[in-house]
Design a protein around this motif. Sequence first.
Motif, PDB file in Angstrom:
ATOM      1  N   VAL A   1       0.814  -1.226   0.000  1.00 35.13           N
ATOM      2  CA  VAL A   1       0.000   0.000   0.000  1.00 35.13           C
ATOM      3  C   VAL A   1       0.842   1.268   0.000  1.00 35.13           C
ATOM      4  O   VAL A   1       0.769   2.085  -0.910  1.00 35.13           O
ATOM      5  CB  VAL A   1      -0.982   0.033   1.200  1.00 35.13           C
ATOM      6  N   GLY A   2       1.650   1.463   1.030  1.00 37.69           N
ATOM      7  CA  GLY A   2       2.293   2.759   1.224  1.00 37.69           C
ATOM      8  C   GLY A   2       3.222   3.196   0.115  1.00 37.69           C
ATOM      9  O   GLY A   2       3.154   4.328  -0.374  1.00 37.69           O
ATOM     10  N   ARG A   3       4.117   2.297  -0.319  1.00 40.64           N
ATOM     11  CA  ARG A   3       5.060   2.670  -1.378  1.00 40.64           C
ATOM     12  C   ARG A   3       4.355   2.922  -2.711  1.00 40.64           C
ATOM     13  O   ARG A   3       4.601   3.950  -3.359  1.00 40.64           O
ATOM     14  CB  ARG A   3       6.159   1.615  -1.521  1.00 40.64           C
ATOM     15  N   PRO A   4       3.454   2.008  -3.161  1.00 41.77           N
ATOM     16  CA  PRO A   4       2.769   2.311  -4.425  1.00 41.77           C
ATOM     17  C   PRO A   4       1.905   3.577  -4.351  1.00 41.77           C
ATOM     18  O   PRO A   4       1.800   4.300  -5.333  1.00 41.77           O
ATOM     19  CB  PRO A   4       1.925   1.064  -4.699  1.00 41.77           C
ATOM     20  N   LEU A   5       1.312   3.851  -3.184  1.00 46.31           N
ATOM     21  CA  LEU A   5       0.518   5.069  -3.044  1.00 46.31           C
ATOM     22  C   LEU A   5       1.407   6.299  -3.197  1.00 46.31           C
ATOM     23  O   LEU A   5       1.041   7.260  -3.902  1.00 46.31           O
ATOM     24  CB  LEU A   5      -0.186   5.085  -1.689  1.00 46.31           C
ATOM     25  N   ALA A   6       2.563   6.303  -2.551  1.00 45.50           N
ATOM     26  CA  ALA A   6       3.490   7.438  -2.682  1.00 45.50           C
ATOM     27  C   ALA A   6       3.884   7.650  -4.137  1.00 45.50           C
ATOM     28  O   ALA A   6       3.961   8.790  -4.620  1.00 45.50           O
ATOM     29  CB  ALA A   6       4.725   7.208  -1.815  1.00 45.50           C
ATOM     30  N   ALA A   7       4.122   6.545  -4.859  1.00 47.12           N
ATOM     31  CA  ALA A   7       4.496   6.654  -6.273  1.00 47.12           C
ATOM     32  C   ALA A   7       3.354   7.219  -7.105  1.00 47.12           C
ATOM     33  O   ALA A   7       3.566   8.088  -7.969  1.00 47.12           O
ATOM     34  CB  ALA A   7       4.911   5.287  -6.805  1.00 47.12           C
ATOM     35  N   LEU A   8       2.130   6.752  -6.865  1.00 52.13           N
ATOM     36  CA  LEU A   8       0.980   7.260  -7.616  1.00 52.13           C
ATOM     37  C   LEU A   8       0.810   8.760  -7.417  1.00 52.13           C
ATOM     38  O   LEU A   8       0.562   9.506  -8.378  1.00 52.13           O
ATOM     39  CB  LEU A   8      -0.299   6.537  -7.171  1.00 52.13           C
ATOM     40  N   LEU A   9       0.935   9.207  -6.174  1.00 56.66           N
ATOM     41  CA  LEU A   9       0.755  10.633  -5.876  1.00 56.66           C
ATOM     42  C   LEU A   9       1.878  11.476  -6.477  1.00 56.66           C
ATOM     43  O   LEU A   9       1.636  12.567  -7.006  1.00 56.66           O
ATOM     44  CB  LEU A   9       0.674  10.832  -4.360  1.00 56.66           C
TER      45      LEU A   9
END
Length: 303
Positions: A181-189
Amino acid sequence: MPCKVVLAAEVASNFTEEIKTEVSQRSVKPKLVGFLANDDPYATKYAQSSSKHLAEAGLQFELRQVPRESLEAEIAAANTDPSVSGILVYYPVYNDERDQKLQDLVDPTKDVEGLNVVYNGKLYSNDRFLDDQQTRKAILPCTPLAVVKVLDHIGVYDHSLPYGDHLRGKTIAVVNRSEVVGRPLAALLANDGAKVFSIDINDILIFQRDPSASINSHTTTTTDFKPEDVIPLCDVVITGVPSAGYKMPTSLLKPGVVAVNFASVRNFEPEVKEVSSIYVPSVGKVTVSMLQRNLLRLFNYQQ
């Protein structure tokens, strides 16, 4: 101005009827198989929620509880089973690098969580499509995608700006850097133009796209910052710490901040509503909607 509390059900309702309508028009209903190979109570709760909401949408769901030692063989069998449209593994299983191996074992054509190496590569390079004709979109992880949909719903995304820059000028903290969750979310944002502080127990990284770089490029920078250095700078603070003992100190939050929690427990103190302009206490129902959309998308690709 008083804080506006936005519930996940309100955001999910934007997708519910669309999904039900599409499913009702099909004589064959997509089938999702979920594998539960741990005793995590939150994973069990998510599995139960998945079953309930998929049934409400007219989708088939089968939960298979298996010993983790058998999980690889079970995934391989589901990969080749033509009656299975999608596969979901409830993580963590081992809570180490072996979980990544399991993610890569899932056939990309059935990976509803978008965690396979094929989709990971697409996400981190900001390549949204699987084909050169741009007719098939890549699958994005359900919870990160749910958070993006929530931010869009509450107006954090600015669609008057060019594509790829809808979050330009926004500073966002993501308190979680899990690979799920956290790493892919940071990348998306970051791919959408934000400056993202990715906060983990050991360090803080900055995910950011260089304005002069390709739209497909974002960089990750190591810092010596502490949470108290960066949280007060953030327009949006997103938490996902799976521990009831963790609370984001309200005293660190910028007045008017947008506060979003995707953890299964509340990470913000009750006083968050005295400081924030918008507070989203959970995203669970939006995550389930994204799961349904991903399942339908894969089912359509398989036809």
